[in-house]
Design a protein around this motif. Structure first.
Motif, PDB file in Angstrom:
ATOM      1  N   ILE A  91       0.845  -1.204   0.000  1.00  0.00           N
ATOM      2  CA  ILE A  91       0.000   0.000   0.000  1.00  0.00           C
ATOM      3  C   ILE A  91       0.876   1.247   0.000  1.00  0.00           C
ATOM      4  O   ILE A  91       0.655   2.174  -0.779  1.00  0.00           O
ATOM      5  CB  ILE A  91      -0.946  -0.005   1.221  1.00  0.00           C
ATOM      6  N   HIS A  92       1.869   1.281   0.877  1.00  0.00           N
ATOM      7  CA  HIS A  92       2.719   2.472   0.941  1.00  0.00           C
ATOM      8  C   HIS A  92       3.487   2.677  -0.356  1.00  0.00           C
ATOM      9  O   HIS A  92       3.686   3.822  -0.785  1.00  0.00           O
ATOM     10  CB  HIS A  92       3.659   2.399   2.147  1.00  0.00           C
ATOM     11  N   ARG A  93       3.880   1.593  -1.012  1.00  0.00           N
ATOM     12  CA  ARG A  93       4.547   1.727  -2.310  1.00  0.00           C
ATOM     13  C   ARG A  93       3.605   2.379  -3.312  1.00  0.00           C
ATOM     14  O   ARG A  93       3.997   3.266  -4.061  1.00  0.00           O
ATOM     15  CB  ARG A  93       5.022   0.359  -2.807  1.00  0.00           C
ATOM     16  N   ARG A  94       2.336   1.958  -3.310  1.00  0.00           N
ATOM     17  CA  ARG A  94       1.375   2.532  -4.262  1.00  0.00           C
ATOM     18  C   ARG A  94       0.969   3.951  -3.875  1.00  0.00           C
ATOM     19  O   ARG A  94       0.482   4.698  -4.719  1.00  0.00           O
ATOM     20  CB  ARG A  94       0.140   1.638  -4.381  1.00  0.00           C
ATOM     21  N   GLU A  95       1.173   4.333  -2.632  1.00  0.00           N
ATOM     22  CA  GLU A  95       0.938   5.715  -2.220  1.00  0.00           C
ATOM     23  C   GLU A  95       2.116   6.613  -2.599  1.00  0.00           C
ATOM     24  O   GLU A  95       2.020   7.833  -2.492  1.00  0.00           O
ATOM     25  CB  GLU A  95       0.731   5.795  -0.704  1.00  0.00           C
ATOM     26  N   GLY A  96       3.231   6.001  -2.995  1.00  0.00           N
ATOM     27  CA  GLY A  96       4.427   6.762  -3.288  1.00  0.00           C
ATOM     28  C   GLY A  96       5.261   7.049  -2.056  1.00  0.00           C
ATOM     29  O   GLY A  96       6.193   7.849  -2.087  1.00  0.00           O
ATOM     30  N   ASP A  97       4.963   6.377  -0.956  1.00  0.00           N
ATOM     31  CA  ASP A  97       5.693   6.527   0.315  1.00  0.00           C
ATOM     32  C   ASP A  97       6.693   5.369   0.404  1.00  0.00           C
ATOM     33  O   ASP A  97       6.506   4.409   1.142  1.00  0.00           O
ATOM     34  CB  ASP A  97       4.694   6.504   1.472  1.00  0.00           C
ATOM     35  N   PHE A  98       7.768   5.479  -0.359  1.00  0.00           N
ATOM     36  CA  PHE A  98       8.683   4.364  -0.579  1.00  0.00           C
ATOM     37  C   PHE A  98       9.482   3.961   0.662  1.00  0.00           C
ATOM     38  O   PHE A  98       9.694   2.773   0.897  1.00  0.00           O
ATOM     39  CB  PHE A  98       9.598   4.678  -1.759  1.00  0.00           C
ATOM     40  N   ASP A  99       9.904   4.933   1.461  1.00  0.00           N
ATOM     41  CA  ASP A  99      10.639   4.585   2.683  1.00  0.00           C
ATOM     42  C   ASP A  99       9.746   3.820   3.656  1.00  0.00           C
ATOM     43  O   ASP A  99      10.186   2.858   4.286  1.00  0.00           O
ATOM     44  CB  ASP A  99      11.208   5.838   3.357  1.00  0.00           C
ATOM     45  N   ASN A 100       8.503   4.249   3.777  1.00  0.00           N
ATOM     46  CA  ASN A 100       7.563   3.546   4.647  1.00  0.00           C
ATOM     47  C   ASN A 100       7.267   2.153   4.107  1.00  0.00           C
ATOM     48  O   ASN A 100       7.114   1.189   4.861  1.00  0.00           O
ATOM     49  CB  ASN A 100       6.284   4.365   4.817  1.00  0.00           C
ATOM     50  N   ALA A 101       7.206   2.016   2.789  1.00  0.00           N
ATOM     51  CA  ALA A 101       7.016   0.696   2.180  1.00  0.00           C
ATOM     52  C   ALA A 101       8.161  -0.229   2.579  1.00  0.00           C
ATOM     53  O   ALA A 101       7.939  -1.374   3.010  1.00  0.00           O
ATOM     54  CB  ALA A 101       6.938   0.812   0.660  1.00  0.00           C
ATOM     55  N   ARG A 102       9.387   0.256   2.486  1.00  0.00           N
ATOM     56  CA  ARG A 102      10.538  -0.571   2.850  1.00  0.00           C
ATOM     57  C   ARG A 102      10.492  -0.961   4.329  1.00  0.00           C
ATOM     58  O   ARG A 102      10.847  -2.084   4.697  1.00  0.00           O
ATOM     59  CB  ARG A 102      11.843   0.167   2.503  1.00  0.00           C
ATOM     60  N   TYR A 103      10.054  -0.040   5.175  1.00  0.00           N
ATOM     61  CA  TYR A 103       9.910  -0.345   6.603  1.00  0.00           C
ATOM     62  C   TYR A 103       8.978  -1.547   6.802  1.00  0.00           C
ATOM     63  O   TYR A 103       9.295  -2.488   7.532  1.00  0.00           O
ATOM     64  CB  TYR A 103       9.363   0.882   7.357  1.00  0.00           C
ATOM     65  N   TRP A 104       7.826  -1.525   6.135  1.00  0.00           N
ATOM     66  CA  TRP A 104       6.855  -2.612   6.301  1.00  0.00           C
ATOM     67  C   TRP A 104       7.350  -3.911   5.678  1.00  0.00           C
ATOM     68  O   TRP A 104       7.073  -4.997   6.195  1.00  0.00           O
ATOM     69  CB  TRP A 104       5.485  -2.201   5.765  1.00  0.00           C
ATOM     70  N   PHE A 105       8.107  -3.820   4.595  1.00  0.00           N
ATOM     71  CA  PHE A 105       8.683  -5.034   4.020  1.00  0.00           C
ATOM     72  C   PHE A 105       9.704  -5.650   4.974  1.00  0.00           C
ATOM     73  O   PHE A 105       9.799  -6.876   5.098  1.00  0.00           O
ATOM     74  CB  PHE A 105       9.300  -4.762   2.644  1.00  0.00           C
ATOM     75  N   ARG A 106      10.477  -4.793   5.671  1.00  0.00           N
ATOM     76  CA  ARG A 106      11.410  -5.322   6.684  1.00  0.00           C
ATOM     77  C   ARG A 106      10.643  -6.015   7.797  1.00  0.00           C
ATOM     78  O   ARG A 106      11.051  -7.080   8.272  1.00  0.00           O
ATOM     79  CB  ARG A 106      12.266  -4.194   7.281  1.00  0.00           C
ATOM     80  N   ARG A 107       9.536  -5.437   8.211  1.00  0.00           N
ATOM     81  CA  ARG A 107       8.724  -6.056   9.267  1.00  0.00           C
ATOM     82  C   ARG A 107       8.150  -7.389   8.809  1.00  0.00           C
ATOM     83  O   ARG A 107       8.001  -8.317   9.609  1.00  0.00           O
ATOM     84  CB  ARG A 107       7.580  -5.125   9.689  1.00  0.00           C
ATOM     85  N   ALA A 108       7.798  -7.470   7.547  1.00  0.00           N
ATOM     86  CA  ALA A 108       7.202  -8.711   7.026  1.00  0.00           C
ATOM     87  C   ALA A 108       8.231  -9.826   6.946  1.00  0.00           C
ATOM     88  O   ALA A 108       7.921 -10.988   7.191  1.00  0.00           O
ATOM     89  CB  ALA A 108       6.595  -8.462   5.644  1.00  0.00           C
ATOM     90  N   GLY A 109       9.445  -9.494   6.557  1.00  0.00           N
ATOM     91  CA  GLY A 109      10.468 -10.523   6.396  1.00  0.00           C
ATOM     92  C   GLY A 109      10.213 -11.372   5.162  1.00  0.00           C
ATOM     93  O   GLY A 109       9.563 -10.956   4.206  1.00  0.00           O
ATOM     94  N   PHE A 110      10.708 -12.582   5.200  1.00  0.00           N
ATOM     95  CA  PHE A 110      10.598 -13.520   4.080  1.00  0.00           C
ATOM     96  C   PHE A 110       9.269 -14.265   4.166  1.00  0.00           C
ATOM     97  O   PHE A 110       8.940 -14.839   5.201  1.00  0.00           O
ATOM     98  CB  PHE A 110      11.767 -14.512   4.134  1.00  0.00           C
ATOM     99  N   THR A 140      10.495  -1.980  -5.123  1.00  0.00           N
ATOM    100  CA  THR A 140      10.126  -0.662  -4.604  1.00  0.00           C
ATOM    101  C   THR A 140      11.049   0.413  -5.180  1.00  0.00           C
ATOM    102  O   THR A 140      10.582   1.486  -5.586  1.00  0.00           O
ATOM    103  CB  THR A 140      10.172  -0.663  -3.067  1.00  0.00           C
ATOM    104  N   GLY A 141      12.328   0.124  -5.244  1.00  0.00           N
ATOM    105  CA  GLY A 141      13.272   1.078  -5.829  1.00  0.00           C
ATOM    106  C   GLY A 141      12.977   1.362  -7.292  1.00  0.00           C
ATOM    107  O   GLY A 141      13.064   2.508  -7.751  1.00  0.00           O
ATOM    108  N   GLU A 142      12.610   0.312  -8.034  1.00  0.00           N
ATOM    109  CA  GLU A 142      12.252   0.487  -9.440  1.00  0.00           C
ATOM    110  C   GLU A 142      10.995   1.360  -9.576  1.00  0.00           C
ATOM    111  O   GLU A 142      10.913   2.216 -10.456  1.00  0.00           O
ATOM    112  CB  GLU A 142      12.022  -0.872 -10.106  1.00  0.00           C
ATOM    113  N   CYS A 143      10.019   1.126  -8.705  1.00  0.00           N
ATOM    114  CA  CYS A 143       8.791   1.942  -8.722  1.00  0.00           C
ATOM    115  C   CYS A 143       9.105   3.388  -8.343  1.00  0.00           C
ATOM    116  O   CYS A 143       8.535   4.328  -8.916  1.00  0.00           O
ATOM    117  CB  CYS A 143       7.752   1.360  -7.774  1.00  0.00           C
TER     118      CYS A 143
END
Length: 179
Positions: A91-110, A140-143
């Motif tokens: 969701i944060h990636r689609r909002e254009g909030d890329f740093d927050n997207a990465r934060y949530w991906f770190r929380r999700a893990g593998f 996310t970086g590509e987006c």
């Protein structure tokens, strides 16, 4: 295409589904209103839901697919666990909030779906094919680059977004004990 329920299938068949990396409005207001009006029983075609918290992710995924980003965000931010965190990052990636997207991906893990997601992504992207597994940070970086002017890969990124969605949605549907 896999089938899920009458309403889910109707949403997922839309030819314009997930073409925008950062949508500004819902894709189809009529379908969004139908989704809002449907309780879980109607959304699952009256099938028993074994894991209601997981089914919340299914509903959020359909909001995500309809570009109802605010509505999906509310669902995912209240969803515990790794899958909820991953959807929240999407969701944060689609909002254009890329740093927050990465934060949530770190929380999700593998996630267990990453292997299958990587195989599917490799069919659409040489960049992803060079990776050893699905990499949400790279995507996310590509987006982010596309958001700020690198438009050559927009079609490829939209395909990857669709692949990511479809596999994660299917995984959540099956984990809800419906598939």
């Amino acid at each position: 295409m896999k089938t899920y329920s009458a309403l889910a299938d109707r949403i997922l068949r839309d030819e314009h589904l997930l073409r925008k990396l950062i949508p500004s409005e819902p894709l189809d207001y009529e379908l969004l209103l139908k989704l809002r009006a449907s309780d879980d029983a109607a959304l699952s075609d009256q099938r028993p839901i074994g894991q209601p918290p997981m089914f919340a992710l299914v509903r959020g995924g359909l909001c995500y697919a309809l570009d109802a980003i605010d509505e999906a965000h509310k669902i995912f931010q209240d969803s515990p666990g790794d899958l909820g965190a991953y959807w929240h990052g999407m969701i944060h990636r689609r909002e254009g909030d890329f740093d927050n997207a990465r934060y949530w991906f770190r929380r999700a893990g593998f996630l267990p779906v990453f292997g299958e997601l990587h195989r599917a992504a490799c069919e659409h992207s040489a960049v992803m094919a060079r990776q050893s597994n699905w990499d949400p940070y790279l995507f996310t970086g590509e987006c982010e680059q596309a958001r700020f002017g690198e438009t050559e890969s927009l079609a490829e990124l939209a395909q990857l977004q669709r692949v990511e969605f479809e596999l994660l949605f299917d995984y959540c549907w099956r984990q809800s004990a419906l598939g």
